[in-house]
Every structure is written in structure tokens, then in C-alpha cells.
Motif scaffolding. Structure first.
Motif, PDB file in Angstrom:
ATOM      1  N   SER A  33       1.005  -1.241  -0.062  1.00  0.00           N
ATOM      2  CA  SER A  33       0.054  -0.012  -0.059  1.00  0.00           C
ATOM      3  C   SER A  33       0.728   1.139   0.232  1.00  0.00           C
ATOM      4  O   SER A  33       0.446   2.160  -0.519  1.00  0.00           O
ATOM      5  N   HIS A  37       1.171   4.079  -3.128  1.00  0.00           N
ATOM      6  CA  HIS A  37       0.628   5.387  -2.650  1.00  0.00           C
ATOM      7  C   HIS A  37       1.848   6.170  -3.124  1.00  0.00           C
ATOM      8  O   HIS A  37       1.651   7.413  -3.594  1.00  0.00           O
ATOM      9  N   GLU A  40       1.881   6.720  -6.800  1.00  0.00           N
ATOM     10  CA  GLU A  40       0.809   7.467  -7.013  1.00  0.00           C
ATOM     11  C   GLU A  40       1.372   9.100  -6.713  1.00  0.00           C
ATOM     12  O   GLU A  40       0.881  10.330  -7.352  1.00  0.00           O
ATOM     13  N   SER A  41       2.033   9.226  -5.806  1.00  0.00           N
ATOM     14  CA  SER A  41       2.258  10.561  -5.367  1.00  0.00           C
ATOM     15  C   SER A  41       3.411  11.207  -6.152  1.00  0.00           C
ATOM     16  O   SER A  41       3.360  12.563  -6.713  1.00  0.00           O
ATOM     17  N   LYS A  46      -4.072   9.297  -9.129  1.00  0.00           N
ATOM     18  CA  LYS A  46      -4.355   8.101  -8.596  1.00  0.00           C
ATOM     19  C   LYS A  46      -4.279   7.012  -9.584  1.00  0.00           C
ATOM     20  O   LYS A  46      -5.014   7.183 -10.669  1.00  0.00           O
TER      21      LYS A  46
END
Length: 104
Positions: A33, A37, A40-41, A46
Motif C-alpha cells: 500500500s 501510494h 501515485e504521489s 491516482k
């Protein structure tokens, strides 16, 4: 962006969820996760829509998945080629390549 993050993203999408991907990769679910994340950042979009049933790719995720598969395929081929070359190389030939001066 790291290959590990890309591999995790692809695994999560193929498994349609973090829990199943975690079991398949033998990696803790929070690790997956966090890696996704962070990806994505870094990308500023997203990639996944998290739902109670798992994950769904966003439009951006679908587009990135195509890139991710190419990236991983090329990385795997490069690794295999270099390993094959290393197995074929003899100590004498490996030394002669390193001793050759660089071209101007």
C-alpha cells in the motif's frame, strides 16, 4: 520511481487487490500500500480506486499499466541479457574489455 513500486502496482492490479497480491508476493500488505501510494504521489495521479471488494484501475491507472508492463519487460530482458553475457564471459575476455580505453 522504482522498479519495485512498479512491480507491486502491476501485482496489485493483476490480483485485483492488495490482500491477494500480498500473499502472492510474500510482502506485507502495508508495504504494498505504501509503495503504490508513493508511486501515485510521484506521478501526481491516482492509479487505483480502492473499494470494499478490492481495487479498480482509474483511467490514469490503465494508461500507466501499459507503460509499467513495457518497463518491467524491458528491465527483465536487460537483466537476462546481462546475466547471459556474464556466464559466457571468461576472466580473460572480461579483463580485456575493462582495460580497453574509452573512445573519444
Amino acid at each position: 520511481m522504482e522498479l519495485r513500486q512498479i512491480r507491486y502496482f502491476v501485482a496489485v492490479t493483476r490480483a485485483e487487490g492488495f490482500r491477494k497480491a500480498s500473499r502472492e508476493l510474500y510482502v506485507a500488505q502495508p508495504t504494498l500500500s505504501v509503495a503504490v501510494h508513493q508511486l501515485e504521489s510521484e506521478l501526481g495521479v491516482k492509479l487505483l480506486r480502492r473499494t470494499a471488494r478490492g481495487v479498480q484501475l482509474t483511467a490514469e491507472g490503465q494508461r500507466f499499466l501499459a507503460h509499467a508492463e513495457v518497463i518491467l519487460g524491458r528491465a527483465d530482458r536487460a537483466k537476462a541479457e546481462m546475466r547471459a553475457r556474464a556466464h559466457r564471459a571468461t576472466p580473460a575476455s572480461a579483463g580485456s574489455v575493462a582495460a580497453r580505453p574509452a573512445s573519444p
